[in-house]
Design a protein around this motif. Sequence first.
Motif, PDB file in Angstrom:
ATOM      1  N   ASP A   1       6.233 -13.594  22.231  1.00 39.56           N
ATOM      2  CA  ASP A   1       7.408 -13.036  22.916  1.00 39.56           C
ATOM      3  C   ASP A   1       8.421 -12.496  21.903  1.00 39.56           C
ATOM      4  O   ASP A   1       9.622 -12.792  21.963  1.00 39.56           O
ATOM      5  CB  ASP A   1       8.059 -14.097  23.805  1.00 39.56           C
ATOM      6  CG  ASP A   1       9.045 -13.495  24.803  1.00 39.56           C
ATOM      7  OD1 ASP A   1       8.907 -12.298  25.115  1.00 39.56           O
ATOM      8  OD2 ASP A   1       9.954 -14.217  25.262  1.00 39.56           O
ATOM      9  N   VAL A   2       7.934 -11.694  20.968  1.00 43.30           N
ATOM     10  CA  VAL A   2       8.788 -11.093  19.936  1.00 43.30           C
ATOM     11  C   VAL A   2       9.702 -10.060  20.575  1.00 43.30           C
ATOM     12  O   VAL A   2       9.251  -9.171  21.294  1.00 43.30           O
ATOM     13  CB  VAL A   2       7.922 -10.438  18.838  1.00 43.30           C
ATOM     14  CG1 VAL A   2       8.795  -9.670  17.854  1.00 43.30           C
ATOM     15  CG2 VAL A   2       7.097 -11.500  18.110  1.00 43.30           C
ATOM     16  N   ARG A   3      11.005 -10.167  20.312  1.00 41.66           N
ATOM     17  CA  ARG A   3      11.959  -9.240  20.938  1.00 41.66           C
ATOM     18  C   ARG A   3      12.150  -7.959  20.150  1.00 41.66           C
ATOM     19  O   ARG A   3      12.546  -6.933  20.702  1.00 41.66           O
ATOM     20  CB  ARG A   3      13.309  -9.926  21.145  1.00 41.66           C
ATOM     21  CG  ARG A   3      14.057 -10.274  19.865  1.00 41.66           C
ATOM     22  CD  ARG A   3      15.438 -10.857  20.152  1.00 41.66           C
ATOM     23  NE  ARG A   3      16.162 -11.205  18.939  1.00 41.66           N
ATOM     24  CZ  ARG A   3      16.885 -10.335  18.233  1.00 41.66           C
ATOM     25  NH1 ARG A   3      16.968  -9.076  18.620  1.00 41.66           N
ATOM     26  NH2 ARG A   3      17.516 -10.730  17.139  1.00 41.66           N
ATOM     27  N   LEU A   4      11.908  -8.003  18.818  1.00 40.08           N
ATOM     28  CA  LEU A   4      12.131  -6.828  17.980  1.00 40.08           C
ATOM     29  C   LEU A   4      11.217  -6.878  16.767  1.00 40.08           C
ATOM     30  O   LEU A   4      11.080  -7.920  16.135  1.00 40.08           O
ATOM     31  CB  LEU A   4      13.591  -6.767  17.524  1.00 40.08           C
ATOM     32  CG  LEU A   4      13.984  -5.618  16.600  1.00 40.08           C
ATOM     33  CD1 LEU A   4      13.869  -4.277  17.327  1.00 40.08           C
ATOM     34  CD2 LEU A   4      15.397  -5.810  16.046  1.00 40.08           C
ATOM     35  N   VAL A   5      10.616  -5.746  16.446  1.00 39.38           N
ATOM     36  CA  VAL A   5       9.796  -5.606  15.239  1.00 39.38           C
ATOM     37  C   VAL A   5      10.562  -4.730  14.253  1.00 39.38           C
ATOM     38  O   VAL A   5      11.041  -3.645  14.620  1.00 39.38           O
ATOM     39  CB  VAL A   5       8.427  -4.969  15.560  1.00 39.38           C
ATOM     40  CG1 VAL A   5       7.630  -4.729  14.275  1.00 39.38           C
ATOM     41  CG2 VAL A   5       7.637  -5.864  16.504  1.00 39.38           C
ATOM     42  N   VAL A   6      10.681  -5.201  13.020  1.00 41.48           N
ATOM     43  CA  VAL A   6      11.396  -4.456  11.982  1.00 41.48           C
ATOM     44  C   VAL A   6      10.449  -4.245  10.806  1.00 41.48           C
ATOM     45  O   VAL A   6       9.960  -5.209  10.216  1.00 41.48           O
ATOM     46  CB  VAL A   6      12.652  -5.204  11.497  1.00 41.48           C
ATOM     47  CG1 VAL A   6      13.433  -4.330  10.525  1.00 41.48           C
ATOM     48  CG2 VAL A   6      13.527  -5.617  12.672  1.00 41.48           C
ATOM     49  N   SER A   7      10.186  -2.997  10.467  1.00 47.51           N
ATOM     50  CA  SER A   7       9.265  -2.699   9.372  1.00 47.51           C
ATOM     51  C   SER A   7      10.027  -2.297   8.112  1.00 47.51           C
ATOM     52  O   SER A   7      11.102  -1.697   8.182  1.00 47.51           O
ATOM     53  CB  SER A   7       8.296  -1.580   9.765  1.00 47.51           C
ATOM     54  OG  SER A   7       8.984  -0.372  10.004  1.00 47.51           O
ATOM     55  N   LEU A   8       9.456  -2.642   6.973  1.00 44.46           N
ATOM     56  CA  LEU A   8      10.028  -2.315   5.677  1.00 44.46           C
ATOM     57  C   LEU A   8       9.085  -1.369   4.940  1.00 44.46           C
ATOM     58  O   LEU A   8       7.875  -1.579   4.922  1.00 44.46           O
ATOM     59  CB  LEU A   8      10.228  -3.582   4.836  1.00 44.46           C
ATOM     60  CG  LEU A   8      11.016  -4.724   5.470  1.00 44.46           C
ATOM     61  CD1 LEU A   8      11.145  -5.874   4.476  1.00 44.46           C
ATOM     62  CD2 LEU A   8      12.387  -4.252   5.926  1.00 44.46           C
ATOM     63  N   GLY A   9       9.655  -0.357   4.310  1.00 44.17           N
ATOM     64  CA  GLY A   9       8.845   0.585   3.539  1.00 44.17           C
ATOM     65  C   GLY A   9       9.684   1.231   2.454  1.00 44.17           C
ATOM     66  O   GLY A   9      10.916   1.122   2.453  1.00 44.17           O
ATOM     67  N   SER A  10       9.019   1.905   1.539  1.00 43.54           N
ATOM     68  CA  SER A  10       9.730   2.594   0.466  1.00 43.54           C
ATOM     69  C   SER A  10       8.891   3.754  -0.030  1.00 43.54           C
ATOM     70  O   SER A  10       7.658   3.673  -0.068  1.00 43.54           O
ATOM     71  CB  SER A  10      10.037   1.624  -0.688  1.00 43.54           C
ATOM     72  OG  SER A  10       8.869   0.923  -1.083  1.00 43.54           O
ATOM     73  N   VAL A  11       9.562   4.824  -0.396  1.00 44.30           N
ATOM     74  CA  VAL A  11       8.889   6.036  -0.864  1.00 44.30           C
ATOM     75  C   VAL A  11       9.589   6.565  -2.107  1.00 44.30           C
ATOM     76  O   VAL A  11      10.802   6.390  -2.261  1.00 44.30           O
ATOM     77  CB  VAL A  11       8.871   7.135   0.227  1.00 44.30           C
ATOM     78  CG1 VAL A  11       8.022   6.716   1.409  1.00 44.30           C
ATOM     79  CG2 VAL A  11      10.286   7.482   0.671  1.00 44.30           C
ATOM     80  N   PRO A  12       8.852   7.221  -3.016  1.00 46.41           N
ATOM     81  CA  PRO A  12       9.504   7.842  -4.174  1.00 46.41           C
ATOM     82  C   PRO A  12      10.293   9.070  -3.752  1.00 46.41           C
ATOM     83  O   PRO A  12       9.820   9.873  -2.951  1.00 46.41           O
ATOM     84  CB  PRO A  12       8.327   8.203  -5.086  1.00 46.41           C
ATOM     85  CG  PRO A  12       7.113   8.191  -4.233  1.00 46.41           C
ATOM     86  CD  PRO A  12       7.394   7.354  -3.041  1.00 46.41           C
ATOM     87  N   MET A  13      11.510   9.202  -4.270  1.00 45.61           N
ATOM     88  CA  MET A  13      12.373  10.325  -3.921  1.00 45.61           C
ATOM     89  C   MET A  13      13.115  10.793  -5.165  1.00 45.61           C
ATOM     90  O   MET A  13      13.243  10.057  -6.151  1.00 45.61           O
ATOM     91  CB  MET A  13      13.378   9.915  -2.850  1.00 45.61           C
ATOM     92  CG  MET A  13      12.769   9.541  -1.513  1.00 45.61           C
ATOM     93  SD  MET A  13      12.241  10.981  -0.557  1.00 45.61           S
ATOM     94  CE  MET A  13      13.823  11.557   0.056  1.00 45.61           C
TER      95      MET A  13
ATOM     96  N   GLY B   1       0.807  -1.216   0.000  1.00 45.29           N
ATOM     97  CA  GLY B   1       0.000   0.000   0.000  1.00 45.29           C
ATOM     98  C   GLY B   1       0.831   1.253   0.000  1.00 45.29           C
ATOM     99  O   GLY B   1       1.740   1.425  -0.821  1.00 45.29           O
ATOM    100  N   PHE B   2       0.587   2.116   0.967  1.00 45.81           N
ATOM    101  CA  PHE B   2       1.139   3.461   0.962  1.00 45.81           C
ATOM    102  C   PHE B   2       2.661   3.483   0.978  1.00 45.81           C
ATOM    103  O   PHE B   2       3.296   4.214   0.217  1.00 45.81           O
ATOM    104  CB  PHE B   2       0.593   4.239   2.165  1.00 45.81           C
ATOM    105  CG  PHE B   2       1.113   5.650   2.284  1.00 45.81           C
ATOM    106  CD1 PHE B   2       0.745   6.604   1.358  1.00 45.81           C
ATOM    107  CD2 PHE B   2       1.970   6.004   3.304  1.00 45.81           C
ATOM    108  CE1 PHE B   2       1.225   7.905   1.459  1.00 45.81           C
ATOM    109  CE2 PHE B   2       2.448   7.298   3.414  1.00 45.81           C
ATOM    110  CZ  PHE B   2       2.078   8.249   2.487  1.00 45.81           C
ATOM    111  N   LEU B   3       3.289   2.682   1.827  1.00 51.11           N
ATOM    112  CA  LEU B   3       4.754   2.701   1.963  1.00 51.11           C
ATOM    113  C   LEU B   3       5.382   1.568   1.155  1.00 51.11           C
ATOM    114  O   LEU B   3       6.179   0.790   1.670  1.00 51.11           O
ATOM    115  CB  LEU B   3       5.152   2.566   3.436  1.00 51.11           C
ATOM    116  CG  LEU B   3       5.096   3.829   4.294  1.00 51.11           C
ATOM    117  CD1 LEU B   3       5.460   3.519   5.733  1.00 51.11           C
ATOM    118  CD2 LEU B   3       6.020   4.915   3.742  1.00 51.11           C
ATOM    119  N   ASP B   4       5.034   1.479  -0.118  1.00 49.14           N
ATOM    120  CA  ASP B   4       5.575   0.384  -0.928  1.00 49.14           C
ATOM    121  C   ASP B   4       5.879   0.830  -2.349  1.00 49.14           C
ATOM    122  O   ASP B   4       5.549   0.143  -3.311  1.00 49.14           O
ATOM    123  CB  ASP B   4       4.613  -0.801  -0.925  1.00 49.14           C
ATOM    124  CG  ASP B   4       5.289  -2.097  -1.370  1.00 49.14           C
ATOM    125  OD1 ASP B   4       6.539  -2.144  -1.348  1.00 49.14           O
ATOM    126  OD2 ASP B   4       4.586  -3.048  -1.747  1.00 49.14           O
ATOM    127  N   ALA B   5       6.524   1.998  -2.500  1.00 50.36           N
ATOM    128  CA  ALA B   5       6.951   2.444  -3.821  1.00 50.36           C
ATOM    129  C   ALA B   5       7.912   1.425  -4.404  1.00 50.36           C
ATOM    130  O   ALA B   5       8.758   0.859  -3.703  1.00 50.36           O
ATOM    131  CB  ALA B   5       7.634   3.812  -3.723  1.00 50.36           C
TER     132      ALA B   5
END
Length: 291
Positions: free
Chosen positions: A104-116, A7-11
């Motif tokens: 018991d997740v120790r870390l959440v890592v999100s991936l995204g991409s934007v046009p620049m 969606g939004f953060l997936d350029a």
Amino acid sequence: MIVALEGFLDAGNASGLASGDLLENSSSRVVASFEVDEFYDYRARRPPMTFFEDHYTDYDAPRLVVRLLHDDANTPFLLLSGPEPDSRWEGFAEAVRQVIEHFDVRLVVSLGSVPMAVPHTRPVQLTNHATAKRLLISTNVWAGEIRIPSSAQSLLEVRLGEWGHDATGFVAHIPHYVAQFPYPEAAAAMLRQVAAVTGLSWDTSELEQAATERRAEIGSQVADSDEVRSVVEGLEQQYDAFHTGGPNLLDGTDALGDALRETGELPTGDELGAQFEQFLAGLDQTEEDTP
């Protein structure tokens, strides 16, 4: 847990390519599923279905799920993927919190991409963000405060920080002139950073090979247009200025404008628009011709 929402953060479909590569190279099973009807706007993003001769044969229902996967060293991790919720963001964040605490997740890592405004001829830049500075593993190329449109994914990180859960992520900068096409180089770059921050390991050679082929396609199209080539050259000079400490937009100097002016007379907005339409049409044709 890795979060990669469509969606939004997936350029450039960067997070989609990254999650797809992880799923393709590891067996997986669904360990949590969200009631997608609670979050999805079907009229805004109509799911595809097939009509064959005189009847409907299948329907690709949207799915928002958490899967259990293993990396190349057989280390388990979770992957949350699917469409970004269109509504009830707070409810979505609370539901993800329950999953995180249950497993018991120790870390959440999100991936995204934007046009620049960046060139395809340079390495992909990533913006690193986190709920605590100790989680950051790289320094961003600029510092400052800006107001941006929010997303369910970014709100999730805010809420996780408030609830005492560690969360970080990476946003890839996609060349704006190809942001509507798959950009595997960004997917590979994000997965390398995820590996660095989590200790997970995986092979990104397939994405890197796809990135090489994509760069060649873009380069071929750029070479056919003097106007587009001059813009790309200006973006290259602006990119290099960031990394060499030279004048740039951040210290008040319009380096991109200077770079463009050095290439000669600037084309008009209409001329650039027409050239980019031809450029994108050429990429689209290449995409259709690719098996």
